[in-house]
Scaffold this motif. Structure first.
Motif, PDB file in Angstrom:
ATOM      1  N   ALA A  45       0.833  -1.203   0.000  1.00  9.69           N
ATOM      2  CA  ALA A  45       0.000   0.000   0.000  1.00  9.69           C
ATOM      3  C   ALA A  45       0.872   1.258   0.000  1.00  9.69           C
ATOM      4  O   ALA A  45       0.540   2.256  -0.660  1.00  9.69           O
ATOM      5  CB  ALA A  45      -0.944  -0.003   1.201  1.00  9.69           C
ATOM      6  N   ALA A  49       0.937   4.266  -2.799  1.00  8.64           N
ATOM      7  CA  ALA A  49       0.849   5.694  -2.461  1.00  8.64           C
ATOM      8  C   ALA A  49       2.015   6.472  -3.075  1.00  8.64           C
ATOM      9  O   ALA A  49       1.837   7.608  -3.543  1.00  8.64           O
ATOM     10  CB  ALA A  49       0.824   5.869  -0.944  1.00  8.64           C
ATOM     11  N   GLU A  52       1.618   6.140  -7.228  1.00  4.22           N
ATOM     12  CA  GLU A  52       0.318   6.593  -7.716  1.00  4.22           C
ATOM     13  C   GLU A  52      -0.068   5.955  -9.052  1.00  4.22           C
ATOM     14  O   GLU A  52      -0.354   6.648 -10.036  1.00  4.22           O
ATOM     15  CB  GLU A  52       0.297   8.123  -7.829  1.00  4.22           C
ATOM     16  N   GLU A  55      -3.501   1.422 -11.848  1.00 11.54           N
ATOM     17  CA  GLU A  55      -3.937   0.080 -11.482  1.00 11.54           C
ATOM     18  C   GLU A  55      -2.735  -0.730 -11.007  1.00 11.54           C
ATOM     19  O   GLU A  55      -1.586  -0.378 -11.257  1.00 11.54           O
ATOM     20  CB  GLU A  55      -4.641  -0.642 -12.633  1.00 11.54           C
ATOM     21  N   ASP A  84      -8.855  -4.475  -1.123  1.00  4.93           N
ATOM     22  CA  ASP A  84      -9.575  -3.821  -0.021  1.00  4.93           C
ATOM     23  C   ASP A  84      -8.799  -2.656   0.576  1.00  4.93           C
ATOM     24  O   ASP A  84      -9.382  -1.777   1.197  1.00  4.93           O
ATOM     25  CB  ASP A  84      -9.896  -4.828   1.085  1.00  4.93           C
ATOM     26  N   ARG A  85      -7.482  -2.644   0.396  1.00  8.40           N
ATOM     27  CA  ARG A  85      -6.627  -1.614   1.004  1.00  8.40           C
ATOM     28  C   ARG A  85      -6.235  -0.509   0.042  1.00  8.40           C
ATOM     29  O   ARG A  85      -5.650   0.482   0.478  1.00  8.40           O
ATOM     30  CB  ARG A  85      -5.335  -2.250   1.526  1.00  8.40           C
ATOM     31  N   LEU A  86      -6.501  -0.685  -1.245  1.00  8.03           N
ATOM     32  CA  LEU A  86      -5.982   0.252  -2.240  1.00  8.03           C
ATOM     33  C   LEU A  86      -7.070   1.114  -2.859  1.00  8.03           C
ATOM     34  O   LEU A  86      -8.200   0.668  -3.027  1.00  8.03           O
ATOM     35  CB  LEU A  86      -5.265  -0.514  -3.358  1.00  8.03           C
ATOM     36  N   PRO A  87      -6.689   2.340  -3.264  1.00  3.62           N
ATOM     37  CA  PRO A  87      -7.647   3.228  -3.935  1.00  3.62           C
ATOM     38  C   PRO A  87      -7.705   3.008  -5.450  1.00  3.62           C
ATOM     39  O   PRO A  87      -8.393   3.743  -6.153  1.00  3.62           O
ATOM     40  CB  PRO A  87      -7.094   4.616  -3.610  1.00  3.62           C
ATOM     41  N   VAL A  88      -6.957   2.014  -5.949  1.00  2.00           N
ATOM     42  CA  VAL A  88      -6.926   1.726  -7.385  1.00  2.00           C
ATOM     43  C   VAL A  88      -7.311   0.265  -7.616  1.00  2.00           C
ATOM     44  O   VAL A  88      -7.194  -0.561  -6.719  1.00  2.00           O
ATOM     45  CB  VAL A  88      -5.531   2.011  -8.000  1.00  2.00           C
TER      46      VAL A  88
END
Length: 96
Positions: A45, A49, A52, A55, A84-88
């Motif tokens: 994760a 970050a 960025e 995917e 579940d932990r990622l924004p992508v």
């Protein structure tokens, strides 16, 4: 293929290889080797970050006949935890 950095993950039982590509998807380079274990998801994760990406691509080990065994089951479970932990998005890609 839409432009943007992608992170590629090769998740092994002991180590997790992480690579990235440039925005155009032409060049790939090694980023890190993460030790598999309790801290792996947090470290991955952190790399997401930092880089960025648009995917994350995770290798799915299939048999030569195209089936899935125990290794593929483990990767599918790890991919779900990671997603579940990622924004992508996390996408599975056949390693064959």
């Amino acid at each position: 293929m839409r432009p943007g950095v992608r992170l590629g993950i090769d998740w092994g039982d002991a180590r997790i290889g992480v690579a990235a590509c440039d925005r155009e998807g032409l060049m790939a380079f090694g980023v890190a080797t993460v030790t598999a274990g309790d801290r792996a998801l947090a470290e991955l994760a952190g790399l997401v970050a930092e880089y960025e990406p648009i995917e994350v691509v995770l290798g799915l080990p299939r048999t030569m006949a195209g089936g899935e065994g125990i290794a593929a089951e483990k990767i599918r479970a790890r991919a779900a935890e990671l997603a579940d932990r990622l924004p992508v998005p996390v996408r599975l890609v056949d390693e064959r």
